[in-house]
Design a protein around this motif. Structure first.
Motif, PDB file in Angstrom:
ATOM      1  N   GLU A   1      10.816 -29.221  17.964  1.00 60.48           N
ATOM      2  CA  GLU A   1      11.106 -27.807  18.211  1.00 60.48           C
ATOM      3  C   GLU A   1      12.458 -27.444  17.828  1.00 60.48           C
ATOM      4  OE1 GLU A   1      10.792 -25.071  22.312  1.00 60.48           O
ATOM      5  OE2 GLU A   1       9.663 -26.887  22.318  1.00 60.48           O
ATOM      6  N   VAL A   2      12.375 -26.091  17.316  1.00 62.39           N
ATOM      7  CA  VAL A   2      13.514 -25.583  16.849  1.00 62.39           C
ATOM      8  C   VAL A   2      13.747 -24.128  17.650  1.00 62.39           C
ATOM      9  CG1 VAL A   2      15.256 -24.977  15.173  1.00 62.39           C
ATOM     10  CG2 VAL A   2      13.676 -26.918  14.717  1.00 62.39           C
ATOM     11  N   VAL A   3      14.769 -23.917  18.258  1.00 63.73           N
ATOM     12  CA  VAL A   3      14.929 -22.764  18.881  1.00 63.73           C
ATOM     13  C   VAL A   3      15.992 -21.889  18.020  1.00 63.73           C
ATOM     14  CG1 VAL A   3      15.530 -21.431  20.939  1.00 63.73           C
ATOM     15  CG2 VAL A   3      14.618 -23.525  21.201  1.00 63.73           C
ATOM     16  N   VAL A   4      15.611 -20.639  17.570  1.00 63.65           N
ATOM     17  CA  VAL A   4      16.568 -19.862  16.860  1.00 63.65           C
ATOM     18  C   VAL A   4      16.715 -18.485  17.621  1.00 63.65           C
ATOM     19  CG1 VAL A   4      16.787 -18.536  14.706  1.00 63.65           C
ATOM     20  CG2 VAL A   4      15.561 -20.607  14.463  1.00 63.65           C
ATOM     21  N   GLU A   5      18.044 -18.662  18.191  1.00 61.34           N
ATOM     22  CA  GLU A   5      18.592 -17.651  19.078  1.00 61.34           C
ATOM     23  C   GLU A   5      18.504 -16.132  18.267  1.00 61.34           C
ATOM     24  OE1 GLU A   5      19.227 -17.894  22.185  1.00 61.34           O
ATOM     25  OE2 GLU A   5      18.995 -19.941  22.076  1.00 61.34           O
ATOM     26  N   GLY A   6      18.163 -15.242  19.127  1.00 61.68           N
ATOM     27  CA  GLY A   6      17.917 -13.900  18.589  1.00 61.68           C
ATOM     28  C   GLY A   6      16.680 -13.679  17.789  1.00 61.68           C
ATOM     29  N   ALA A   7      15.689 -14.462  17.584  1.00 65.34           N
ATOM     30  CA  ALA A   7      14.585 -14.388  16.717  1.00 65.34           C
ATOM     31  C   ALA A   7      13.294 -14.141  17.732  1.00 65.34           C
ATOM     32  CB  ALA A   7      14.379 -15.625  15.745  1.00 65.34           C
ATOM     33  N   GLY A   8      12.495 -13.360  17.196  1.00 68.19           N
ATOM     34  CA  GLY A   8      11.088 -13.327  18.106  1.00 68.19           C
ATOM     35  C   GLY A   8       9.880 -13.843  17.759  1.00 68.19           C
ATOM     36  N   ARG A   9       9.187 -13.210  17.174  1.00 67.10           N
ATOM     37  CA  ARG A   9       7.678 -13.679  16.744  1.00 67.10           C
ATOM     38  C   ARG A   9       7.673 -14.310  15.390  1.00 67.10           C
ATOM     39  NH1 ARG A   9       2.966 -10.326  19.421  1.00 67.10           N
ATOM     40  NH2 ARG A   9       3.430 -10.718  21.811  1.00 67.10           N
ATOM     41  N   SER A  10       8.481 -13.619  14.663  1.00 71.09           N
ATOM     42  CA  SER A  10       8.400 -13.719  13.180  1.00 71.09           C
ATOM     43  C   SER A  10      10.144 -14.259  12.813  1.00 71.09           C
ATOM     44  CB  SER A  10       8.283 -12.642  12.532  1.00 71.09           C
ATOM     45  OG  SER A  10       6.844 -12.115  12.817  1.00 71.09           O
ATOM     46  N   VAL A  11      10.049 -15.505  13.205  1.00 68.54           N
ATOM     47  CA  VAL A  11      11.393 -16.173  12.614  1.00 68.54           C
ATOM     48  C   VAL A  11      11.703 -16.171  11.417  1.00 68.54           C
ATOM     49  CG1 VAL A  11      10.779 -18.477  13.027  1.00 68.54           C
ATOM     50  CG2 VAL A  11      13.106 -17.881  13.487  1.00 68.54           C
ATOM     51  N   ARG A  12      10.419 -16.393  10.530  1.00 74.49           N
ATOM     52  CA  ARG A  12      10.739 -16.635   9.158  1.00 74.49           C
ATOM     53  C   ARG A  12      11.202 -15.410   8.461  1.00 74.49           C
ATOM     54  NH1 ARG A  12       5.776 -15.875  10.554  1.00 74.49           N
ATOM     55  NH2 ARG A  12       4.392 -14.764   9.198  1.00 74.49           N
ATOM     56  N   LEU A  13      10.791 -14.137   9.120  1.00 70.91           N
ATOM     57  CA  LEU A  13      11.157 -12.789   8.535  1.00 70.91           C
ATOM     58  C   LEU A  13      12.515 -12.382   9.129  1.00 70.91           C
ATOM     59  CD1 LEU A  13       7.712 -11.360   8.504  1.00 70.91           C
ATOM     60  CD2 LEU A  13       8.922 -12.292   6.545  1.00 70.91           C
ATOM     61  N   GLU A  14      12.777 -12.721  10.492  1.00 70.77           N
ATOM     62  CA  GLU A  14      13.827 -12.226  11.178  1.00 70.77           C
ATOM     63  C   GLU A  14      15.063 -13.048  10.661  1.00 70.77           C
ATOM     64  OE1 GLU A  14      13.149 -11.720  15.422  1.00 70.77           O
ATOM     65  OE2 GLU A  14      10.744 -11.228  14.696  1.00 70.77           O
ATOM     66  N   ARG A  15      14.992 -14.234  10.941  1.00 70.33           N
ATOM     67  CA  ARG A  15      16.120 -15.024  10.288  1.00 70.33           C
ATOM     68  C   ARG A  15      15.865 -16.148   9.347  1.00 70.33           C
ATOM     69  NH1 ARG A  15      19.436 -14.674  15.274  1.00 70.33           N
ATOM     70  NH2 ARG A  15      20.928 -16.075  13.868  1.00 70.33           N
ATOM     71  N   PRO A  16      15.489 -15.570   8.113  1.00 68.52           N
ATOM     72  CA  PRO A  16      15.230 -16.663   7.134  1.00 68.52           C
ATOM     73  C   PRO A  16      16.081 -17.805   6.730  1.00 68.52           C
ATOM     74  CG  PRO A  16      15.870 -14.629   6.330  1.00 68.52           C
ATOM     75  CD  PRO A  16      15.634 -14.270   7.574  1.00 68.52           C
ATOM     76  N   GLU A  17      17.371 -17.562   6.982  1.00 66.26           N
ATOM     77  CA  GLU A  17      18.349 -18.587   6.527  1.00 66.26           C
ATOM     78  C   GLU A  17      18.214 -19.765   7.545  1.00 66.26           C
ATOM     79  OE1 GLU A  17      19.499 -15.314   7.057  1.00 66.26           O
ATOM     80  OE2 GLU A  17      19.581 -14.724   4.938  1.00 66.26           O
ATOM     81  N   GLU A  18      18.066 -19.333   8.815  1.00 67.99           N
ATOM     82  CA  GLU A  18      17.913 -20.412  10.046  1.00 67.99           C
ATOM     83  C   GLU A  18      16.588 -20.989   9.781  1.00 67.99           C
ATOM     84  OE1 GLU A  18      19.243 -17.310  10.186  1.00 67.99           O
ATOM     85  OE2 GLU A  18      20.933 -17.108  11.742  1.00 67.99           O
TER      86      GLU A  18
END
Length: 50
Positions: free
Chosen positions: A21-38
């Motif tokens: 499990e990886v938690v990306v701070e500041g991302a919602g449901r679409s982490v791949r779109l909201e925070r693509p680098e992370e």
């Protein structure tokens, strides 16, 4: 939806599946779109460890 997803992941892990499990701070449901680098960094790290 979160409870259903968590239950499915827990069943998979209990049956011997590998879970990371990886938690990306500041991302919602679409982490791949909201925070693509992370997202990409976590994906590559996971695949490298497989």
């Amino acid at each position: 939806m979160v409870a259903q997803t968590r239950a499915a992941i827990d069943r998979y892990a209990a049956a011997g599946g590998r879970v990371r499990e990886v938690v990306v701070e500041g991302a919602g449901r679409s982490v791949r779109l909201e925070r693509p680098e992370e997202f990409l960094a976590a994906l590559v790290e996971t695949l490298d460890g497989a």
